[in-house]
Motif scaffolding. Sequence first.
Motif, PDB file in Angstrom:
ATOM      1  N   ARG A 448      18.234  44.340 -22.870  1.00  0.00           N
ATOM      2  CA  ARG A 448      18.482  43.099 -23.616  1.00  0.00           C
ATOM      3  C   ARG A 448      17.934  43.124 -25.044  1.00  0.00           C
ATOM      4  O   ARG A 448      17.169  42.224 -25.452  1.00  0.00           O
ATOM      5  N   PRO A 449      18.305  44.102 -25.839  1.00  0.00           N
ATOM      6  CA  PRO A 449      17.900  44.068 -27.245  1.00  0.00           C
ATOM      7  C   PRO A 449      18.700  43.000 -27.986  1.00  0.00           C
ATOM      8  O   PRO A 449      19.705  42.484 -27.478  1.00  0.00           O
ATOM      9  N   ASP A 450      18.264  42.683 -29.189  1.00  0.00           N
ATOM     10  CA  ASP A 450      19.006  41.749 -30.048  1.00  0.00           C
ATOM     11  C   ASP A 450      20.167  42.548 -30.643  1.00  0.00           C
ATOM     12  O   ASP A 450      20.042  43.161 -31.700  1.00  0.00           O
ATOM     13  N   MET A 451      21.305  42.538 -29.938  1.00  0.00           N
ATOM     14  CA  MET A 451      22.381  43.464 -30.285  1.00  0.00           C
ATOM     15  C   MET A 451      23.756  42.830 -30.127  1.00  0.00           C
ATOM     16  O   MET A 451      24.011  42.078 -29.186  1.00  0.00           O
ATOM     17  N   LEU A 452      24.605  43.163 -31.085  1.00  0.00           N
ATOM     18  CA  LEU A 452      26.031  42.852 -31.019  1.00  0.00           C
ATOM     19  C   LEU A 452      26.789  44.163 -30.974  1.00  0.00           C
ATOM     20  O   LEU A 452      26.626  45.012 -31.860  1.00  0.00           O
ATOM     21  N   VAL A 453      27.601  44.346 -29.943  1.00  0.00           N
ATOM     22  CA  VAL A 453      28.472  45.520 -29.849  1.00  0.00           C
ATOM     23  C   VAL A 453      29.884  45.082 -30.222  1.00  0.00           C
ATOM     24  O   VAL A 453      30.456  44.212 -29.563  1.00  0.00           O
ATOM     25  N   VAL A 454      30.407  45.643 -31.294  1.00  0.00           N
ATOM     26  CA  VAL A 454      31.754  45.304 -31.760  1.00  0.00           C
ATOM     27  C   VAL A 454      32.673  46.469 -31.429  1.00  0.00           C
ATOM     28  O   VAL A 454      32.482  47.589 -31.931  1.00  0.00           O
ATOM     29  N   ILE A 455      33.670  46.216 -30.584  1.00  0.00           N
ATOM     30  CA  ILE A 455      34.619  47.260 -30.211  1.00  0.00           C
ATOM     31  C   ILE A 455      35.909  47.045 -31.002  1.00  0.00           C
ATOM     32  O   ILE A 455      36.602  46.041 -30.838  1.00  0.00           O
ATOM     33  N   TYR A 456      36.201  47.983 -31.894  1.00  0.00           N
ATOM     34  CA  TYR A 456      37.474  47.986 -32.613  1.00  0.00           C
ATOM     35  C   TYR A 456      38.497  48.611 -31.662  1.00  0.00           C
ATOM     36  O   TYR A 456      38.697  49.824 -31.635  1.00  0.00           O
ATOM     37  N   ASP A 457      39.152  47.767 -30.880  1.00  0.00           N
ATOM     38  CA  ASP A 457      39.910  48.198 -29.707  1.00  0.00           C
ATOM     39  C   ASP A 457      41.404  48.274 -30.032  1.00  0.00           C
ATOM     40  O   ASP A 457      42.094  47.257 -30.078  1.00  0.00           O
TER      41      ASP A 457
END
Length: 541
Positions: A448-457
Motif C-alpha cells: 500500500r504505497p502512495d501510488m498511482l499506476v497508469v496503464i496506457y492500454d
Amino acid sequence: MLVSELAGRTLHALGGDVVFGLMGSGNLAVTNAIVAAGGTFHSARHETGALCMADGYGRVSGRLGVASVHQGPGLTNAITGLTEAAKSRTPLILLAADTPSAQIRSNFRIDQAALVESVGAVAERVHGPASAVADVTRAVRRARVERRAVVLMLPLDVQAAEAEPGEPGAGPELAPVRPAEDAVQRLAAALERAERPAIIGGRGAVLAGAGPALRRLAELSGAVLATSAVANGLFAGDPFAVGISGGFASPTAQRLLGEADLIVAFGAALNMWTTRHGALVGARTTVAQVDSDAEAIGAHRPVQIGVHGDARATAEALIAALAEARSERRSEALAQEIAAGRWRDEPYSPSRDWLDPRTLSIALDDLLPAERTVVVDSGAFMGYPSMYLAVPDAQGFVFPQAFQCVGLALGNALGAAVARPDRLTVAAVGDGGMLMALPDLETVGRLRPDMLVVIYDDAAYGAEVHHFRPMGIPVELAQFPPTDFAALAEAAGCHGVTARTPEDLGAVRDWLEDRDRPLVLDAKVDPDICAEWLEEAFRGH
C-alpha cells in the motif's frame, strides 16, 4: 556465529539496510540477519520485480540498492532486472545463494558467476569464514566506487560454517575526478567564442550533484539547458531549460538545440537517443563531452573536445575560468518562447472514439500533486508520460530503459515509493508491461504505497503494430482482447478504475482526496495513434 549471520550483519553495517527479495531456503538466513540487525525487508512476488525494486530504490535514494534471492532459479528469474541495473550502472548488491561446490548433481546448480557476468554484472563471492567480512566489504565497495551491479554469491556450505565476529573496515573516500587545467581552458575558450551554446546534462551530472553548477555555467555562457532522458528534471524550473534532448524533444527544443554552435554534454553519453540519431547536432556544431569515465568520451559519436572529469568539478572549474558573462542571448523573449514551447502547448486533434494518450497525460499533469515521482516503463506509450508529466527534480523521474525491456517499471516504482514515501509515485506502464509484472500488483496492494499506476492500454504490443502495419505485415499476433485491469487491481487489494473518456478521470480527482490505497487507472487509449518519436526509435533497432 554462522557466516550467513556475519555476512548479513556486515552488509547492514555498510549501508545495505533496506532489502527487497523473495525468500527461499538458500537466502532466508542471511536476509533474517539483516533484519535482526535493524534492517527492513520488502517481499516481492517475482525475483525480477525484487531486483527492480532495489534498482528503483537506489536511483531515487542515492543509497545502495539490495536484493536477495534463492540459488539457481531464484537468480535466473532476476536476470532481466539485473541486466537493466547493470546497464544503468546502478550501485546495487544482489545476494544470491549458491550450491556447494561438491554438489555437482544439484538441481539448482548452474554457473552463476558466468551467468551474471554475461549480462554485465560483477560476480563476487563469500569464499569462507575467514574472509567473509572482507568479501562482503569488497563487493559493497565495488558497487559504490565502480557504480556496478554486484552479485554476491553465498554458497550454502559456507553460509552454514562457523565464523568469528568481525567489523568491516572503512575504505578511503575518493575525491571526484578533477579535469586537467589545459582541457578546462580549451573548453572555456570554446564557450566564450560560442554565440548559441547548449549544455546537456546526463545521469553522470545527476550523480555528481552538478545541477546548480551547470545552471550557473549556463548563466555565464548564455547557454540553453537540456537533459538526456534519464536525467529529466535536472533543470526543473529553469526558464532557459528546454527539457529532454532527443526523440522526446519538443519542436522548440529541437530547433534551439539544432541551432547550437556548441553543445557541451556533462555526464551524458550523446547516444543516438539523445542526439536524435545525430539530427540535433548541426553540421558545423562543435561538440564537447565531459565524463568521469574516459571510455565514454567519443564512444557514440565524434567529439571535438573531450574532458576527463567529474561533471560538477568540471563545471565549477569552467565557472572560475570564464572571463566574463555572456548573457545577451538569455533574453526575456527567449524565456517566453521556451515557456510556450512545451509539448502540452503543441496543437493536436484529440481522438473521438478513445481516450487520447495526450489528453490523458495533460489531464494527469494538471490533477496530480507537483511533488511526484514518475516511473516510466518501456513501450509504445512511453513518450507521453515522459513528455507531458512534469517532475520536480531529477530524483522525481525514473526511466529504466537501458535494456529496453517492458515490464520493469512497476518494480522500480515500488522501490522509488519506499525511497520517497513523501511523494506520490506514478507508475506509467503499458498493458503488455503490466501483464508481465502482474505478480507484483499483489505487492502494490499488500504494501500500500502512495501510488498511482497508469496503464496506457491499447490492447496490443503497440510498438510492433505501429511499426509493421504500414509495411503491410499482419500484426494480429501482437493484438489482444481487452483486459479488465480494474478488476485485477481490486482483486490485488488496490482501487481499480477504467477510463474511456476524459470525464472518467474524475475518479482520479476523487481518489486524490484520501489515497487510502493505491489506484490502478486502466486508460483505454486510442490504439491507432502513433507517436511521432516512435518510428525514430525504431531506427535504433
